[in-house]
Design an enzyme around this catalytic site. Sequence first.
Site, short mmCIF file in Angstrom:
data_model
loop_
_atom_site.label_atom_id
_atom_site.label_comp_id
_atom_site.label_asym_id
_atom_site.label_seq_id
_atom_site.Cartn_x
_atom_site.Cartn_y
_atom_site.Cartn_z
N LYS A 194 -67.64 -59.10 57.59
CA LYS A 194 -67.91 -60.25 58.13
C LYS A 194 -68.40 -59.87 59.61
O LYS A 194 -67.81 -59.59 60.57
CB LYS A 194 -66.47 -61.04 58.44
CG LYS A 194 -66.84 -62.53 58.78
CD LYS A 194 -65.83 -62.88 59.81
CE LYS A 194 -65.82 -62.60 61.32
NZ LYS A 194 -66.64 -63.47 61.82
N GLU A 268 -60.75 -50.94 66.97
CA GLU A 268 -61.29 -50.65 67.96
C GLU A 268 -61.64 -51.81 68.75
O GLU A 268 -62.30 -52.78 68.45
CB GLU A 268 -62.85 -49.99 67.74
CG GLU A 268 -63.27 -49.11 68.98
CD GLU A 268 -64.10 -49.98 69.82
OE1 GLU A 268 -63.49 -50.26 70.84
OE2 GLU A 268 -65.37 -50.28 69.63
N CYS A 302 -67.34 -52.76 75.80
CA CYS A 302 -65.79 -52.33 76.11
C CYS A 302 -65.57 -51.21 76.75
O CYS A 302 -64.39 -50.90 77.21
CB CYS A 302 -64.98 -52.37 74.76
SG CYS A 302 -65.96 -51.38 73.60
N GLU A 399 -60.11 -58.15 81.38
CA GLU A 399 -61.51 -57.71 80.98
C GLU A 399 -62.37 -58.96 80.87
O GLU A 399 -62.43 -59.94 80.12
CB GLU A 399 -61.32 -57.04 79.53
CG GLU A 399 -62.57 -56.77 78.92
CD GLU A 399 -62.56 -56.32 77.62
OE1 GLU A 399 -63.34 -55.45 77.27
OE2 GLU A 399 -61.75 -56.80 76.84
#
Length: 496
Positions: A194, A268, A302, A399
């Site tokens: 996906k 991850e 990231c 973040e």
Amino acid sequence: MTTAEKTLFTVLRAETPPVPALPPVGQFIGGKFVPSTSSETADVVNPATEGILMQVPAGTVEDVDAAVAAAVAAKAAWAATTPRDRSAVLLKIADVIEANRETFETLEAANTGKPAAVAEDDISSAIDTFRFSAGAARAYSTLGADDYAENHTSVIHREPVGVVGVITPWNYPLLMAAWKIAPVLGAGNTLVLKPSEQTPLTTLKLAELIAAEVPAGVINIVTGPGRVVGNRLSEHPGVDLVAITGSVGSGQKVAASAAASVKRVHLELGGKAPFVVFDDADLEAAAKGVRSAGFWNGGQECGAACRVLVHESVAEKFTELLVREISDITIGAPGAGEAEIGSMISKAHYERVLAALDDVRRDGLTIAVGGNAIDGPGYFIEPTVVTKVPAGAPITSNEIFGPVVSVETFSTDEEAVTRANETIYGLAASVWTRDSARSLTVPRKLDFGTVWVNSHLVIATEMPWGGFKGSGYGRDLSSYALDDFSRTKHVMYNRC
């Protein structure tokens, strides 16, 4: 919300954006594009122009079930292939991407707003990932067959896990697909993938171009929202492992859903990478390091160097150098010429980043450069440096995932390590020092899956990538990725 102000930065815009070669419409199931079971669609937007590129199906549970059924039907035959045969398929995929490099680069840039240099690097890295995995698939190493109990010979078999559900993010659409597809197939699994509903185009284009090279059902792709398609993949009894690159929240949902069927997960997730500058560091090199690693892909990365900790004795000098570097960054739309950073991925994300900058202002922090939206079409934000950040400020742990870097100071090595580790994330960090002893001891104390010394965001396909703590578990890249997508079976023979 922050209002647009006149920017001090150079902004390049393309008068006529490049027209990408769009993929077919439909779900890729069983080796071909088929209509979705739903008539609902989702717009795919060029974030640099705000124009609609195309519409893709908003997939359903039934679409996922059909894709999983195709993957289940194909898994025995694919698992029975030799490593050499699987390697040949992966090499062919790499060749197809290489032969269509310009198509992929143009499509990726249009779908994400990336500047040309970032799109080119993404495609090159995707090619390298497939080629590395092709070699790694033929080079498994394991414990040798021998007698480990008297009169009994043990043999270790490494097997594919079966069907892998893959969920990829919007920031590196084709590259993150490659990071999963290559080792998943190399280990002998089939998969259902996906892509992000915002950036599915290069993944669908890849399916179109490799359909004749991969046996039907080995790769399946279903577009649609995470709450439907991603959730069904996570809970589906026919899926043996789910691998996701995404936010911490998304990873938590996948792990919770997968727990019901006790399937393995490979996570991850996010990061808030500390960039630790000691008093003996090459400050000019460190400032250039933040420029390249903090603002690569617009900070939508990231592992970005988004949190600088600098020794108090050199903080003023370093900040001066950093502001000078960041003030020189060029912002641009795809096709507009040389640019270092492009747009944010979407209107919603653009507004989230601007809201975070509003919070910075409310907290009374200093914005040394940038901090504003850029007027005109597209979701562009100035590269921003926030200075004089106190310990524990929200920006040190939240973040933002945009072109925003914060700078805080420390007094001792021990304080630097403690402060760097005070985060839920554990993906990546870097240490900047000329002291050889410090360069050996500090990385060992940092609780992060990757630690660079005097560099940041340099990635080698041969080396593992993955985090600790809230950044998840499992490893992408390297031979460790193939380990993660396989299982070991011990067969013991009684020789008496």
